[in-house]
Design a protein around this motif. Structure first.
Motif, PDB file in Angstrom:
ATOM      1  N   ILE A   8      42.361  50.975  44.760  1.00 29.13           N
ATOM      2  CA  ILE A   8      43.071  50.237  43.729  1.00 29.13           C
ATOM      3  C   ILE A   8      41.974  50.129  42.412  1.00 29.13           C
ATOM      4  CG2 ILE A   8      44.547  48.385  42.551  1.00 29.13           C
ATOM      5  CD1 ILE A   8      45.421  48.390  45.611  1.00 29.13           C
ATOM      6  N   ALA A   9      41.186  49.318  43.202  1.00 33.67           N
ATOM      7  CA  ALA A   9      39.256  49.274  41.827  1.00 33.67           C
ATOM      8  C   ALA A   9      39.220  50.055  40.911  1.00 33.67           C
ATOM      9  CB  ALA A   9      38.608  48.509  42.438  1.00 33.67           C
ATOM     10  N   PRO A  10      39.554  52.079  40.852  1.00 34.02           N
ATOM     11  CA  PRO A  10      38.493  52.592  40.503  1.00 34.02           C
ATOM     12  C   PRO A  10      40.179  53.782  39.894  1.00 34.02           C
ATOM     13  CG  PRO A  10      37.776  53.120  43.064  1.00 34.02           C
ATOM     14  CD  PRO A  10      38.895  51.601  43.033  1.00 34.02           C
ATOM     15  N   MET A  11      40.741  53.559  39.988  1.00 37.33           N
ATOM     16  CA  MET A  11      42.183  53.988  39.755  1.00 37.33           C
ATOM     17  C   MET A  11      42.627  52.929  38.381  1.00 37.33           C
ATOM     18  SD  MET A  11      46.014  53.168  41.580  1.00 37.33           S
ATOM     19  CE  MET A  11      46.940  52.405  40.234  1.00 37.33           C
ATOM     20  N   LEU A  12      42.562  51.464  38.570  1.00 44.34           N
ATOM     21  CA  LEU A  12      42.847  50.576  37.421  1.00 44.34           C
ATOM     22  C   LEU A  12      42.273  50.800  35.911  1.00 44.34           C
ATOM     23  CD1 LEU A  12      41.857  47.322  39.346  1.00 44.34           C
ATOM     24  CD2 LEU A  12      44.036  48.533  38.633  1.00 44.34           C
ATOM     25  N   PRO A  13      40.778  51.469  35.339  1.00 42.51           N
ATOM     26  CA  PRO A  13      40.624  51.611  34.343  1.00 42.51           C
ATOM     27  C   PRO A  13      41.713  52.502  33.467  1.00 42.51           C
ATOM     28  CG  PRO A  13      38.527  51.549  35.793  1.00 42.51           C
ATOM     29  CD  PRO A  13      39.649  51.279  36.466  1.00 42.51           C
ATOM     30  N   GLY A  14      41.949  53.551  33.984  1.00 36.87           N
ATOM     31  CA  GLY A  14      42.621  53.943  34.175  1.00 36.87           C
ATOM     32  C   GLY A  14      44.508  53.944  33.674  1.00 36.87           C
ATOM     33  N   PHE A  15      45.058  53.190  34.483  1.00 35.04           N
ATOM     34  CA  PHE A  15      46.169  52.693  34.346  1.00 35.04           C
ATOM     35  C   PHE A  15      45.982  51.803  33.389  1.00 35.04           C
ATOM     36  CE2 PHE A  15      48.146  48.709  36.639  1.00 35.04           C
ATOM     37  CZ  PHE A  15      49.779  49.386  35.882  1.00 35.04           C
ATOM     38  N   LEU A  33      37.630  53.903  61.059  1.00 33.62           N
ATOM     39  CA  LEU A  33      38.542  53.838  60.246  1.00 33.62           C
ATOM     40  C   LEU A  33      39.331  54.406  59.759  1.00 33.62           C
ATOM     41  CD1 LEU A  33      34.638  54.206  58.723  1.00 33.62           C
ATOM     42  CD2 LEU A  33      36.059  52.023  58.917  1.00 33.62           C
ATOM     43  N   PRO A  34      40.209  54.059  58.278  1.00 32.72           N
ATOM     44  CA  PRO A  34      41.093  54.967  58.106  1.00 32.72           C
ATOM     45  C   PRO A  34      40.524  56.046  56.526  1.00 32.72           C
ATOM     46  CG  PRO A  34      40.671  52.633  56.854  1.00 32.72           C
ATOM     47  CD  PRO A  34      39.887  52.864  57.872  1.00 32.72           C
ATOM     48  N   GLY A  35      41.152  56.277  56.166  1.00 34.17           N
ATOM     49  CA  GLY A  35      40.393  57.615  55.382  1.00 34.17           C
ATOM     50  C   GLY A  35      40.017  57.508  54.032  1.00 34.17           C
ATOM     51  N   PHE A  36      40.675  56.414  53.359  1.00 34.06           N
ATOM     52  CA  PHE A  36      39.745  55.670  52.518  1.00 34.06           C
ATOM     53  C   PHE A  36      38.477  55.495  52.896  1.00 34.06           C
ATOM     54  CE2 PHE A  36      42.070  51.933  53.815  1.00 34.06           C
ATOM     55  CZ  PHE A  36      41.412  51.053  54.202  1.00 34.06           C
ATOM     56  N   ALA A  37      38.247  54.149  53.461  1.00 36.69           N
ATOM     57  CA  ALA A  37      36.564  53.771  54.164  1.00 36.69           C
ATOM     58  C   ALA A  37      35.979  55.090  54.329  1.00 36.69           C
ATOM     59  CB  ALA A  37      37.093  53.168  54.997  1.00 36.69           C
ATOM     60  N   ALA A  55      59.638  48.539  35.076  1.00 36.48           N
ATOM     61  CA  ALA A  55      58.877  49.438  34.465  1.00 36.48           C
ATOM     62  C   ALA A  55      57.582  49.670  35.034  1.00 36.48           C
ATOM     63  CB  ALA A  55      59.333  49.503  33.271  1.00 36.48           C
ATOM     64  N   LYS A  56      57.675  47.687  35.150  1.00 34.95           N
ATOM     65  CA  LYS A  56      55.827  47.912  35.640  1.00 34.95           C
ATOM     66  C   LYS A  56      55.242  48.388  36.993  1.00 34.95           C
ATOM     67  CE  LYS A  56      55.991  43.199  36.102  1.00 34.95           C
ATOM     68  NZ  LYS A  56      55.735  41.435  35.518  1.00 34.95           N
ATOM     69  N   VAL A  57      56.289  47.969  37.416  1.00 34.15           N
ATOM     70  CA  VAL A  57      55.693  48.178  39.406  1.00 34.15           C
ATOM     71  C   VAL A  57      56.133  49.827  39.102  1.00 34.15           C
ATOM     72  CG1 VAL A  57      56.581  48.075  40.861  1.00 34.15           C
ATOM     73  CG2 VAL A  57      56.709  46.103  39.410  1.00 34.15           C
ATOM     74  N   THR A  58      56.790  50.361  38.622  1.00 32.58           N
ATOM     75  CA  THR A  58      56.973  52.054  39.059  1.00 32.58           C
ATOM     76  C   THR A  58      55.633  53.064  37.774  1.00 32.58           C
ATOM     77  OG1 THR A  58      59.487  51.780  38.883  1.00 32.58           O
ATOM     78  CG2 THR A  58      58.436  53.808  38.020  1.00 32.58           C
ATOM     79  N   ALA A  59      55.266  52.267  37.135  1.00 30.55           N
ATOM     80  CA  ALA A  59      53.678  52.825  36.306  1.00 30.55           C
ATOM     81  C   ALA A  59      52.861  53.074  37.312  1.00 30.55           C
ATOM     82  CB  ALA A  59      53.488  51.923  35.250  1.00 30.55           C
ATOM     83  N   PHE A  60      52.412  51.702  38.121  1.00 29.91           N
ATOM     84  CA  PHE A  60      51.631  50.650  38.894  1.00 29.91           C
ATOM     85  C   PHE A  60      52.069  51.800  40.228  1.00 29.91           C
ATOM     86  CE2 PHE A  60      50.042  48.745  42.193  1.00 29.91           C
ATOM     87  CZ  PHE A  60      48.546  48.866  41.963  1.00 29.91           C
ATOM     88  N   LEU A  61      52.565  52.291  40.497  1.00 32.95           N
ATOM     89  CA  LEU A  61      52.934  53.222  41.875  1.00 32.95           C
ATOM     90  C   LEU A  61      52.732  54.521  41.570  1.00 32.95           C
ATOM     91  CD1 LEU A  61      56.063  51.384  43.842  1.00 32.95           C
ATOM     92  CD2 LEU A  61      53.295  50.739  43.770  1.00 32.95           C
ATOM     93  N   ASP A  62      52.917  54.448  40.734  1.00 31.24           N
ATOM     94  CA  ASP A  62      52.963  56.193  40.000  1.00 31.24           C
ATOM     95  C   ASP A  62      51.111  56.676  40.197  1.00 31.24           C
ATOM     96  OD1 ASP A  62      55.362  56.523  39.792  1.00 31.24           O
ATOM     97  OD2 ASP A  62      55.209  56.861  37.985  1.00 31.24           O
ATOM     98  N   HIS A  63      50.440  55.967  38.929  1.00 35.88           N
ATOM     99  CA  HIS A  63      49.251  55.630  39.895  1.00 35.88           C
ATOM    100  C   HIS A  63      48.778  56.166  40.531  1.00 35.88           C
ATOM    101  CE1 HIS A  63      49.154  55.624  35.246  1.00 35.88           C
ATOM    102  NE2 HIS A  63      47.739  55.694  34.718  1.00 35.88           N
ATOM    103  N   LEU A  64      48.859  55.209  41.856  1.00 31.20           N
ATOM    104  CA  LEU A  64      48.513  55.193  43.341  1.00 31.20           C
ATOM    105  C   LEU A  64      48.567  56.178  43.665  1.00 31.20           C
ATOM    106  CD1 LEU A  64      46.926  53.003  45.339  1.00 31.20           C
ATOM    107  CD2 LEU A  64      49.336  51.850  45.731  1.00 31.20           C
ATOM    108  N   ARG A  65      50.138  56.744  43.143  1.00 36.15           N
ATOM    109  CA  ARG A  65      49.978  57.816  44.390  1.00 36.15           C
ATOM    110  C   ARG A  65      49.207  59.072  44.032  1.00 36.15           C
ATOM    111  NH1 ARG A  65      55.490  56.555  43.048  1.00 36.15           N
ATOM    112  NH2 ARG A  65      57.112  55.741  45.078  1.00 36.15           N
ATOM    113  N   ALA A  78      46.386  58.354  42.694  1.00 36.89           N
ATOM    114  CA  ALA A  78      44.931  58.440  43.349  1.00 36.89           C
ATOM    115  C   ALA A  78      45.314  58.730  45.478  1.00 36.89           C
ATOM    116  CB  ALA A  78      44.965  56.383  42.973  1.00 36.89           C
ATOM    117  N   LEU A  79      46.550  58.530  45.572  1.00 39.93           N
ATOM    118  CA  LEU A  79      46.130  59.142  47.322  1.00 39.93           C
ATOM    119  C   LEU A  79      45.631  60.439  47.373  1.00 39.93           C
ATOM    120  CD1 LEU A  79      48.604  56.443  48.258  1.00 39.93           C
ATOM    121  CD2 LEU A  79      46.074  55.840  48.838  1.00 39.93           C
TER     122      LEU A  79
END
Length: 295
Positions: free
Chosen positions: A107-114, A240-244, A280-290, A292-293
């Motif tokens: 999440i932290a790396p995607m926050l600046p763009g979001f 470990l999970p993939g993100f780590a 709208a704010k939750v939808t926008a956040f989850l679009d960016h998170l998807r 990032a994944l």
């Protein structure tokens, strides 16, 4: 009695000057409107409309009710219009909860763009490795990694799948060798994740079979990134999970062991308190998170 519905019907009768015309506008029968006005008058203990076979007029009480009802109905309409107009606008205060390791790594790396995309948005990101009470914490969305979400009043939306594999550092493997089969794990130093379902037993899926191995971790930690760093330092083997694991594997700091075997892949869920939480704010956040994944 639905007070707003009755107010709207009464207003329409007065403005149209006729039960029949008001009923036609509302798609109901004149008899129904007449019955509703009668119930309204009985509930208020006064006559609202003076009616004869040829004319209809407002009493003083009816005029007062009409004036106030019109103001209330107009105010409700204005609020609904403002909400509809703003439903697609990403602004306000977004409160997000996630595990510490997932929050820092994904999440932290995607926050600046979001945040650049939505400059009017306020954001609170809370990171906690234990499951929190979303409603009590006032969170709009919580990102959780679980094998499955338990039935509850919360609404979970699957965002993706997180592979869970076994790793060790080259330095560890040089000293102790690499397990060649799942049962060899018991001969190695295991580092375990305290909050994992597989802390004391690894169920490993292979090409043609599944094996469960009992483990007794010598080191147990409650954060995936701490576990990752211990593995990199050569302290043992662990999952470990993939993100780590992706970055240290790419840098050669970790090596996947038992490469034909892996643990069940947990799911990544976005959890909201209700379906209405998907604004709208939750939808926008989850679009960016998807995004990032995405691999």
């Amino acid at each position: 009695m639905d007070k707003l519905s009755v107010m709207n019907a009464f207003r329409r009768i007065v403005e149209r000057g006729s039960f029949a015309r008001a009923a036609e506008d509302l798609g109901v029968s004149p008899a129904l409107l007449s019955r509703e006005v009668k119930l309204l008058e009985e509930s208020l203990g006064t006559v609202m409309l003076s009616r004869t076979t040829r004319s209809m007029s407002l009493t003083d009480s009816g005029q007062l009710y009409y004036d106030e009802a019109r103001g209330i109905l107009d105010a409700v309409s204005q609020v609904e219009t403002r909400i509809r107009d703003g439903a697609g606008v990403v602004r306000g205060h977004l409160k997000v909860n996630a595990s510490s390791s997932f929050g820092q790594t994904v999440i932290a790396p995607m926050l600046p763009g979001f945040l650049d995309a939505y400059p009017d948005l306020r954001l609170t990101l809370s990171m906690d490795d234990r499951v929190i009470d979303m409603v009590e914490g006032g969170f709009d969305v919580s990102v959780r990694i679980r094998a499955a979400m338990p039935d509850s009043a919360l609404v979970a939306r699957k965002l993706g799948t997180m592979r869970q594999q076994v790793f060790a550092a080259p330095s560890y493997l040089e000293r102790f060798g690499s397990p060649q089969a799942p049962q060899d794990v018991s001969q190695h130093r295991v580092i375990g994740f305290l909050l994992a379902d597989h802390l004391s037993a690894w169920t490993l899926h292979g090409p043609s079979q599944t094996e469960t191995v009992d483990v007794d971790p010598l080191i147990r930690v409650g954060n995936s990134l701490v576990l990752r760093d211990l593995l990199i330092s050569g302290q043992g083997i662990g999952t470990l999970p993939g993100f780590a694991s992706n970055d240290p594997v790419a840098r050669g700091e970790l090596v996947r062991i038992l490469p034909d075997w892996e643990l069940p892949a947990p799911e990544i869920f976005a959890v909201t308190a209700s379906r209405l939480g998907m604004n709208a704010k939750v939808t926008a956040f989850l679009d960016h998170l998807r995004m990032a994944l995405e691999p």
